[in-house]
Design a protein around this motif. Structure first.
Motif, PDB file in Angstrom:
ATOM      1  N   ALA A 103       0.825  -1.199   0.000  1.00  0.00           N
ATOM      2  CA  ALA A 103       0.000   0.000   0.000  1.00  0.00           C
ATOM      3  C   ALA A 103       0.863   1.256   0.000  1.00  0.00           C
ATOM      4  O   ALA A 103       0.601   2.208  -0.735  1.00  0.00           O
TER       5      ALA A 103
ATOM      6  N   ARG B 285       2.161   1.737  -3.370  1.00  0.00           N
ATOM      7  CA  ARG B 285       1.182   1.528  -4.446  1.00  0.00           C
ATOM      8  C   ARG B 285       1.663   0.525  -5.490  1.00  0.00           C
ATOM      9  O   ARG B 285       1.686   0.824  -6.698  1.00  0.00           O
TER      10      ARG B 285
ATOM     11  N   HIS C 157      -1.197  -4.304  -5.334  1.00  0.00           N
ATOM     12  CA  HIS C 157      -2.116  -3.588  -4.455  1.00  0.00           C
ATOM     13  C   HIS C 157      -3.224  -2.919  -5.265  1.00  0.00           C
ATOM     14  O   HIS C 157      -4.398  -3.002  -4.932  1.00  0.00           O
ATOM     15  N   ARG C 158      -2.858  -2.269  -6.363  1.00  0.00           N
ATOM     16  CA  ARG C 158      -3.864  -1.584  -7.188  1.00  0.00           C
ATOM     17  C   ARG C 158      -4.900  -2.567  -7.719  1.00  0.00           C
ATOM     18  O   ARG C 158      -6.091  -2.320  -7.710  1.00  0.00           O
TER      19      ARG C 158
ATOM     20  N   GLU D 199      -7.130  -3.742  -4.936  1.00  0.00           N
ATOM     21  CA  GLU D 199      -7.996  -2.647  -4.490  1.00  0.00           C
ATOM     22  C   GLU D 199      -9.200  -2.496  -5.426  1.00  0.00           C
ATOM     23  O   GLU D 199     -10.326  -2.303  -4.981  1.00  0.00           O
TER      24      GLU D 199
ATOM     25  N   VAL E 249       3.098  11.110   1.699  1.00  0.00           N
ATOM     26  CA  VAL E 249       2.541  10.310   0.601  1.00  0.00           C
ATOM     27  C   VAL E 249       2.325   8.864   1.059  1.00  0.00           C
ATOM     28  O   VAL E 249       1.287   8.260   0.794  1.00  0.00           O
ATOM     29  N   ILE E 250       3.310   8.334   1.795  1.00  0.00           N
ATOM     30  CA  ILE E 250       3.159   6.971   2.314  1.00  0.00           C
ATOM     31  C   ILE E 250       1.950   6.889   3.246  1.00  0.00           C
ATOM     32  O   ILE E 250       1.138   5.969   3.159  1.00  0.00           O
TER      33      ILE E 250
ATOM     34  N   ARG F 273      -0.707   8.768   3.270  1.00  0.00           N
ATOM     35  CA  ARG F 273      -1.953   8.864   2.507  1.00  0.00           C
ATOM     36  C   ARG F 273      -2.250   7.543   1.804  1.00  0.00           C
ATOM     37  O   ARG F 273      -3.375   7.055   1.800  1.00  0.00           O
ATOM     38  N   ASN F 274      -1.219   6.947   1.209  1.00  0.00           N
ATOM     39  CA  ASN F 274      -1.421   5.675   0.506  1.00  0.00           C
ATOM     40  C   ASN F 274      -1.914   4.591   1.452  1.00  0.00           C
ATOM     41  O   ASN F 274      -2.777   3.791   1.091  1.00  0.00           O
TER      42      ASN F 274
ATOM     43  N   SER G 152      -5.953   2.374   1.952  1.00  0.00           N
ATOM     44  CA  SER G 152      -5.717   1.022   1.431  1.00  0.00           C
ATOM     45  C   SER G 152      -6.425  -0.023   2.279  1.00  0.00           C
ATOM     46  O   SER G 152      -7.051   0.306   3.289  1.00  0.00           O
TER      47      SER G 152
END
Lengths: 256, 313
Positions: free
Chosen positions: A117, A120, A124-125, A128, B160-161, B163-164, B168
């Motif tokens: 996550a 990304r 994971h995408r 998701e 950024v981490i 937020r990701n 998730s």
């Protein structure tokens, strides 16, 4: 030793402070069966529910899901083996949208972790997207898709119950446990719930329905188990149960 | 609108360092680092429902890891990368027993953890003892201006981490477990492992900031990581707004600027010698009380709520 049962509860007991809430209970649910567990208040229905779902551990006896022993496993491991749970209390996740609540239910059958996550990763995408599609489908099925982007705590009670059901379904369970799903619902909501439960059984899902409302379960259940004072006092089809004098004495008689 | 706000914030951040006078550049670097640590605290408190009053421990562990490694000849870049890893490993080892505790008990346990760490560092000759660890090489980033960009780049990576993760599968599991452990577990969330992972993640953020700090100052001592610093991180997280991505930056900025202003005030001629420290303690307390009373969810949620309301009259 395989029994062929989807759920096999054998000799399960659980006491609180020296008092048995469930005592030497036996229960065998066939694959695809809709089983109701009824009983008066304090009969041990919710304790039995917790013993199967994993919120409680038994003092004695065993619980098997498709011949795998689960009674010593923590709840999240049972969820991964296919036990889906809908609580009586509105155990939703406030601060998350309805869609996110349902997506959280997919946890049991998905895998992406923190690292995937954080960066990304493609795995994971992909997952998701799959979770989102699955959750949308579950929202549609339970009739709450219009609430998808609203905070879950804003939903009325009936929709919160539906949300819990959608969340459990999103985990793709093999055995669905429902704890008094009809309590507090209005007649129309109750009808919709009954239709949905019948629908799910039609898909081949094994369902254990713990319910106080006898009329609600009698028309739905393939078989009914009756608990009183923590013991199983009867087990049979709805017609057999209605004719059983012990049941009438312990429960139906007082409820009528 | 949000996007433009973000672009504006990035442009201002990039433009600011060369314009700042030399003496304020240090504040800018330390602000970036404080916000980085606070991002971890905010994730821990806001998304996982855990409180750490010992987050400066991991700031220190990251700093000392980077410092000790490079003093003994390891390349600086490797030292910087090792800082978050060592801090995260320490968090896993410490967290395994500590995270059996909840709420206030956990908060006090993390506080105790930091007191023990400070005492160990103060007595450990291998770490320079109470005098401190000296002679840490600097990163080849081109002086203070380079550190200003580095510290804010580190902050950007951490945000950024964060937020990701929040958006998730893992983040949903965390947020679910923070509000209803029973329902989260029934949905398949391994709560113990998740609590430990987010504790380690927040420690990694702090450790990374600590690594930059070590190279920036070139010198570390136990006195650089007082308990007050841990409390400062918590105040920054709460004031900025828990459970938001921008909260740690806003909270850290408000506190750092305020402390700076009060320091200037406290060192005015005619002020008693104890004025600066008394004022800074007082400002944490006052700000925390005012925030909890009037902006219970912090600055960022209060502002975004207002913006949303204006758009939907």
């Amino acid at each position: 030793m395989t029994s062929g049962a989807a759920l096999e509860v054998s000799g399960v007991s659980r006491a609180f402070g020296g008092v048995f809430a469930v005592r030497d209970a036996n229960l065998s649910v066939a694959p695809g069966e809709l089983r109701a567990v009824i009983g008066p208040n304090g009969a041990g229905k919710s304790t039995l529910f917790g013993l199967i779902g994993g919120q409680l551990a038994p003092d004695a006896g065993s619980v098997r899901l498709d011949d795998v022993r689960i009674d010593r496993l923590p709840p999240h491991r049972r969820a991964r083996l296919g036990v889906g749970v809908v609580f009586q209390a509105a155990r939703i996740f406030p601060g998350m949208t309805t869609l996110e609540n349902v997506m959280a239910g997919a946890h049991a059958t998905t895998h992406a972790g923190f690292l995937a996550a954080a960066f990304r990763l493609p795995s994971h995408r992909r997952e998701e997207r799959e979770i989102r599609d699955r959750a949308a489908e579950c929202l549609r099925r339970t009739g709450i898709e219009d609430w998808a982007h609203r905070p879950a705590e804003e939903l009325p009670l009936g929709q919160q119950r539906a949300l819990q059901l959608a969340r459990a379904l999103c985990g793709r369970p093999r055995l669905l446990l429902l704890d008094e799903p009809a309590s507090g619902l209005r007649t129309a909501e109750r009808e919709r719930l009954a239709t949905l439960v019948e629908d799910l059984r039609g898909d081949g899902l094994t369902i254990l329905l713990v319910e106080h409302d006898v009329a609600f379960v009698m028309r739905l259940a393939d078989r009914v188990t009756v608990l009183d004072l923590g013991r199983v006092i009867a087990d049979g089809t709805a017609a057999e149960i209605r004719a059983d004098s012990r049941v009438v004495g312990a429960y139906l008689g007082t409820a009528a | 609108m949000n996007r433009w706000l973000l672009v504006a914030a990035v442009v201002v951040t990039l433009a600011l360092p060369p314009l700042l006078p030399e003496r304020h550049l240090g504040t800018f670097v330390l602000l970036g680092l404080a916000a980085t640590v606070t991002a971890g605290v905010s994730m821990l408190m806001g998304y996982a429902g855990q409180v750490s009053l010992g987050q400066a421990s991991f700031y220190a562990i990251g700093g000392y890891a980077a410092g000790l490694l490079t003093v003994h000849g390891v390349p600086t870049l490797a030292g910087l990368l090792a800082a978050p890893v060592v801090a995260a490993v320490a968090a896993v080892l410490l967290g395994a027993p500590l995270l059996r505790l909840r709420g206030h008990h956990l908060a006090f346990a993390t506080l105790a953890m930091q007191l023990i760490l400070l005492s160990l560092l103060g007595r450990g000759d291998w770490a320079g003892g109470a005098i401190g660890l000296q002679g840490i090489p600097t990163l080849p980033v081109g002086g203070d201006l380079g550190y200003a960009y580095l510290s804010w780049a580190v902050l950007a990576v951490v945000l950024v981490i964060s937020r990701n993760i929040v958006a998730s599968r893992a983040g949903r599991g965390l947020r679910a477990a923070a509000t209803s452990e029973i329902a989260a577990a029934a949905g398949g969330v391994a709560i113990g492992r998740y609590r430990l992972t987010v504790f380690a993640l927040s420690a990694a953020f702090a450790g990374l900031a600590g690594g930059v700090y070590a190279f920036y100052l070139g010198y570390l001592s136990p006195g650089s990581f007082p308990v007050l610093l841990s409390i400062e991180f918590v105040v920054m997280a709460v004031v900025g707004g828990l459970g938001t991505i921008a909260g740690p930056v806003v909270g850290a900025t408000v506190i750092v600027l305020l402390v700076q202003a009060l320091n200037t005030l406290g060192t005015q001629p005619g002020m008693p010698g104890y004025a600066p420290s008394v004022l800074s303690y007082a400002v944490y307390a006052l700000l925390l009380v005012v925030t909890v009373l009037y902006l219970p969810r912090g600055i960022v949620p209060a502002v975004t709520d207002r913006l949303v309301k204006e758009r939907r009259p």
